[in-house]
Design a protein around this motif. Sequence first.
Motif, short mmCIF file in Angstrom:
data_model
loop_
_atom_site.label_atom_id
_atom_site.label_comp_id
_atom_site.label_asym_id
_atom_site.label_seq_id
_atom_site.Cartn_x
_atom_site.Cartn_y
_atom_site.Cartn_z
N ALA A 111 0.85 -1.23 -0.11
CA ALA A 111 -0.13 -0.15 0.02
C ALA A 111 0.75 1.16 -0.01
CB ALA A 111 -0.95 0.00 1.28
N LEU A 112 1.99 1.16 0.82
CA LEU A 112 2.87 2.52 0.80
C LEU A 112 3.55 2.84 -0.50
CD1 LEU A 112 4.49 2.01 4.28
CD2 LEU A 112 2.45 3.66 3.51
N ALA A 113 3.53 1.61 -1.67
CA ALA A 113 3.93 2.10 -2.81
C ALA A 113 3.50 3.27 -3.34
CB ALA A 113 3.91 0.79 -3.53
N TRP A 114 2.08 3.70 -2.90
CA TRP A 114 1.16 4.79 -3.40
C TRP A 114 1.58 6.04 -2.70
CZ3 TRP A 114 -1.30 -0.16 -4.00
CH2 TRP A 114 -1.48 -0.85 -5.13
N ALA A 115 2.27 5.95 -1.70
CA ALA A 115 2.53 7.25 -0.80
C ALA A 115 3.70 7.99 -1.21
CB ALA A 115 2.62 6.70 0.68
N HIS A 116 3.27 8.73 -2.17
CA HIS A 116 4.71 9.30 -3.00
C HIS A 116 4.85 10.66 -2.31
CE1 HIS A 116 4.32 6.13 -6.16
NE2 HIS A 116 3.09 6.56 -6.56
#
Length: 256
Positions: A111-116
Amino acid sequence: MLVLGVCSLKGGVGKTSVTLGLASAALERGLRTLVVDLDPQGDSTLALAVSGAQGDVAGLLDSPSAETLAAATGSSAWADAGLDVLVGSAASSRHDAYDGAVMDLDRLRFALAWAHDYDLVLVDCPPSLGGLTRTGLTACDRAVVVTEPGLFSVTAVGRAMRTIDDLRRGPAGQLQPLGVVVNRVKARSVEQAFRLEELRGLYGPLVLQPFVPERAALQQAQGAAQPVHAWPGAGAKEVAGTFDELLDRALRAPRT
């Protein structure tokens, strides 16, 4: 983006207080920060006075995606911008069971892959060795173990360190221990002095300096939903300086 886990296997040692102190230090220096509240008690969410979220971290772990990440993220009242929270809830406890399945531990990291949009992510883990703590640490680059200088707290540090080592040998090859944060230290306690020496003997340079002193200002600031860096008084200034130094240590640490 540095993802830093804050964990403890014993409740009541101030794990969430350390998370909030680091968030305050990050906000003070202008780092865009996301606090992930994995503790089913939701204390970080409460203290950060979150608004604007339509979901919570339980829903994110149910179905990790850019959409559920956005829905579970709210803004902290500590600042107009720059500090967000993945909202905690009691519902996250359904993810705390652990049956040894490695793939299930990747949900938060995925999920944190989308926390840019963040410079720093702080993961406030539950005080247990269940699935939530393992999921949180699997998403992290570095981890701190919070303790206080007492017999049972010191014993719990060893279990936490072994868990971090197990994870880095398995699903979290990037994970490294930053060290042990010693909280609620009293300057003239003979018993605490003995336990501090015990910690240094066991973990050497992994015992991070400075220690977090016991000051009422930290609890007062949190009770008022304010960062400790904005709280008046000498005690608050001392604690704020401690968290500044601990954050510096985290940011300087090399990452794989």
